[in-house]
Design a protein around this motif. Sequence first.
Motif, mmCIF file in Angstrom:
data_model
loop_
_atom_site.group_PDB
_atom_site.id
_atom_site.type_symbol
_atom_site.label_atom_id
_atom_site.label_comp_id
_atom_site.label_asym_id
_atom_site.label_seq_id
_atom_site.Cartn_x
_atom_site.Cartn_y
_atom_site.Cartn_z
ATOM 1 N N UNK A 110 0.834 -1.200 0.000
ATOM 2 C CA UNK A 110 0.000 0.000 0.000
ATOM 3 C C UNK A 110 0.871 1.253 0.000
ATOM 4 N N UNK A 111 0.540 2.215 -0.865
ATOM 5 C CA UNK A 111 1.180 3.539 -0.794
ATOM 6 C C UNK A 111 0.286 4.453 0.047
ATOM 7 N N UNK A 112 0.909 5.242 0.892
ATOM 8 C CA UNK A 112 0.170 6.172 1.748
ATOM 9 C C UNK A 112 0.476 7.582 1.264
ATOM 10 N N UNK A 113 -0.575 8.343 0.933
ATOM 11 C CA UNK A 113 -0.373 9.690 0.402
ATOM 12 C C UNK A 113 -0.833 10.715 1.434
ATOM 13 N N UNK A 114 0.115 11.306 2.128
ATOM 14 C CA UNK A 114 -0.206 12.378 3.077
ATOM 15 C C UNK A 114 0.935 13.389 3.082
ATOM 16 N N UNK A 115 1.574 13.546 1.907
ATOM 17 C CA UNK A 115 2.680 14.504 1.723
ATOM 18 C C UNK A 115 3.749 14.310 2.803
ATOM 19 N N UNK A 116 4.202 15.406 3.384
ATOM 20 C CA UNK A 116 5.328 15.314 4.333
ATOM 21 C C UNK A 116 4.936 14.613 5.627
ATOM 22 N N UNK A 117 3.630 14.484 5.898
ATOM 23 C CA UNK A 117 3.192 13.741 7.095
ATOM 24 C C UNK A 117 3.050 12.259 6.789
ATOM 25 N N UNK A 118 3.332 11.864 5.563
ATOM 26 C CA UNK A 118 3.064 10.493 5.110
ATOM 27 C C UNK A 118 3.698 9.425 5.977
ATOM 28 N N UNK A 119 4.920 9.669 6.452
ATOM 29 C CA UNK A 119 5.596 8.624 7.231
ATOM 30 C C UNK A 119 4.875 8.389 8.563
ATOM 31 N N UNK A 120 4.425 9.461 9.212
ATOM 32 C CA UNK A 120 3.704 9.308 10.484
ATOM 33 C C UNK A 120 2.350 8.633 10.227
ATOM 34 N N UNK A 121 1.708 8.989 9.119
ATOM 35 C CA UNK A 121 0.449 8.317 8.760
ATOM 36 C C UNK A 121 0.702 6.810 8.545
ATOM 37 N N UNK A 122 1.764 6.468 7.815
ATOM 38 C CA UNK A 122 2.075 5.052 7.547
ATOM 39 C C UNK A 122 2.418 4.329 8.853
ATOM 40 N N UNK A 123 3.139 5.027 9.731
ATOM 41 C CA UNK A 123 3.496 4.446 11.030
ATOM 42 C C UNK A 123 2.226 4.111 11.818
ATOM 43 N N UNK A 316 7.186 14.506 15.021
ATOM 44 C CA UNK A 316 6.147 15.478 14.648
ATOM 45 C C UNK A 316 6.266 15.810 13.175
ATOM 46 N N UNK A 317 5.106 15.875 12.501
ATOM 47 C CA UNK A 317 5.137 16.133 11.057
ATOM 48 C C UNK A 317 4.024 17.085 10.645
ATOM 49 N N UNK A 318 4.254 17.778 9.548
ATOM 50 C CA UNK A 318 3.190 18.528 8.875
ATOM 51 C C UNK A 318 3.499 18.481 7.383
ATOM 52 N N UNK A 319 2.464 18.659 6.573
ATOM 53 C CA UNK A 319 2.707 18.635 5.134
ATOM 54 C C UNK A 319 1.499 19.125 4.368
ATOM 55 N N UNK A 320 1.589 19.043 3.057
ATOM 56 C CA UNK A 320 0.509 19.513 2.199
ATOM 57 C C UNK A 320 -0.798 18.858 2.629
ATOM 58 N N UNK A 321 -1.854 19.654 2.545
ATOM 59 C CA UNK A 321 -3.164 19.064 2.919
ATOM 60 C C UNK A 321 -4.102 19.957 3.711
ATOM 61 N N UNK A 322 -3.668 20.628 4.733
ATOM 62 C CA UNK A 322 -2.432 20.442 5.478
ATOM 63 C C UNK A 322 -2.609 19.275 6.452
ATOM 64 N N UNK A 323 -1.827 18.242 6.242
ATOM 65 C CA UNK A 323 -1.837 17.098 7.134
ATOM 66 C C UNK A 323 -0.837 17.343 8.255
ATOM 67 N N UNK A 324 -1.034 16.681 9.371
ATOM 68 C CA UNK A 324 -0.046 16.761 10.455
ATOM 69 C C UNK A 324 -0.183 15.508 11.314
ATOM 70 N N UNK A 325 0.811 15.282 12.155
ATOM 71 C CA UNK A 325 0.752 14.102 13.011
ATOM 72 C C UNK A 325 1.908 14.045 13.972
ATOM 73 N N UNK A 326 1.735 13.219 15.022
ATOM 74 C CA UNK A 326 2.830 13.009 15.979
ATOM 75 C C UNK A 326 2.824 11.555 16.431
ATOM 76 N N UNK A 327 3.947 11.136 16.967
ATOM 77 C CA UNK A 327 4.065 9.783 17.525
ATOM 78 C C UNK A 327 5.006 9.851 18.718
ATOM 79 N N UNK A 328 4.676 9.115 19.762
ATOM 80 C CA UNK A 328 5.542 9.061 20.942
ATOM 81 C C UNK A 328 5.964 7.620 21.162
ATOM 82 N N UNK A 329 7.257 7.410 21.370
ATOM 83 C CA UNK A 329 7.742 6.032 21.550
ATOM 84 C C UNK A 329 8.972 5.986 22.441
#
Length: 331
Positions: A110-123, A316-329
């Motif tokens: 699967x490809x995940x499209x969320x611009x610069x936040x894509x990696x956090x979305x995929x995570x 922490x991420x933000x990108x086109x959309x404007x998408x954003x996201x965070x992860x704590x680990x």
Amino acid sequence: MRTPFRSKIAGIGSYLPKKILSNSDLEKMVETNDQWIRERTGIERRHLAAEGEYTSDLCLHATERALQDAKMNSSDLDLILIATSTPDQVMPNTATVLQHKLGISGIPCLDVSAACSGFVYALSVADQFIRTGTYKNILIVGAEILHRMVNYKDRETCILFGDGAGAWIMTQTDFDSPDGLFSTHLRANGEVGDLFILPAGGSKIPYSQEVLDKGQHYVMMKGREIFRHAVRTMTECCQLALKSNSIQSEQVDWVVPHQANVRILDSVAEHFGIPKEKVIVSLRETGNTSAASIPLAFDMGVREGKIKRGQMILIAAFGAGLTSGSALMRY
Ligand code: ACO
């Protein structure tokens, strides 16, 4: 959701193409200068994919390193997720291309499209599958060849972007294990989606001579407005991650943010109340690599001996959309 499992990082890897585009190279291409770029963005150079090198190739290099780090083989993987805005082609997705290059078949891709936040979305997607026990080992890759989508006559955008890839192998661990991913938070604000766009190539504006004449196959950006939104949304996402885990900012060892502009990172650190020294900065070497930027920065932080196993990491991420996201680990 409380289940017997949580996900954790089993291995990481990254890849930067060999070719380098420095600020002084750009001085010869557009009206800009090294001092302006360094002072306004923090970027010194970016890596560019070679002719004949595709996003899936960058993914492959990063994945091979991550598999090695995890002491796994490609046959151990249950799912492949690729976060990218610059796939090899519109279809089939780049994850299937990578699957083939890894010499495996059958597992979902699967490809995940969320611009610069894509990696956090995929995570976050990987985390849900692992928590529910659906899959055990998931490959997530953030990869971009952005330089092919940039107009080298537009000095505001062409100085920012570079190519690269970063991969993580996520695996299952016990919910009560001290390490692993505690939470992900994802957001988007489509009403300001016009701040950063690549208009052509979809069903709205298919390719034509007119598209090429108007340069609609290149990224277009309202930089100053993005800057403002980026600081606010990344700060809010970081606060949400800490609040939902009852963690104080002093307990965070490293913040690994999306690498767009060093002034954005400094502002987030200030708003968030965390010393700048605790923020991983890799953009001097890479520029903005969109979905690849977080795993690239993370890998650089590990290789430089900053990020260590057992430490608390906030992403922490933000990108086109404007998408954003965070992860704590806990790594
Ligand atoms: N070299 C020299 N001068 C430049 C350049 C350049 N490359 N680019 C712009 N300028 C000029 C402008 O024309 C302007 O001149 P003027 O005052 O005569 O009109 C002046 O510099 C200041 O321009 P600003 O836009 O105010 O510059 P700013 O300090 O905001 O920096 C920048 C611009 C670097 C683009 C900044 O706004 C930024 O980083 N924004 C965020 C961009 C971003 O993150 N994009 C990606 C979005 S999502 C994702 O990551 C995929």
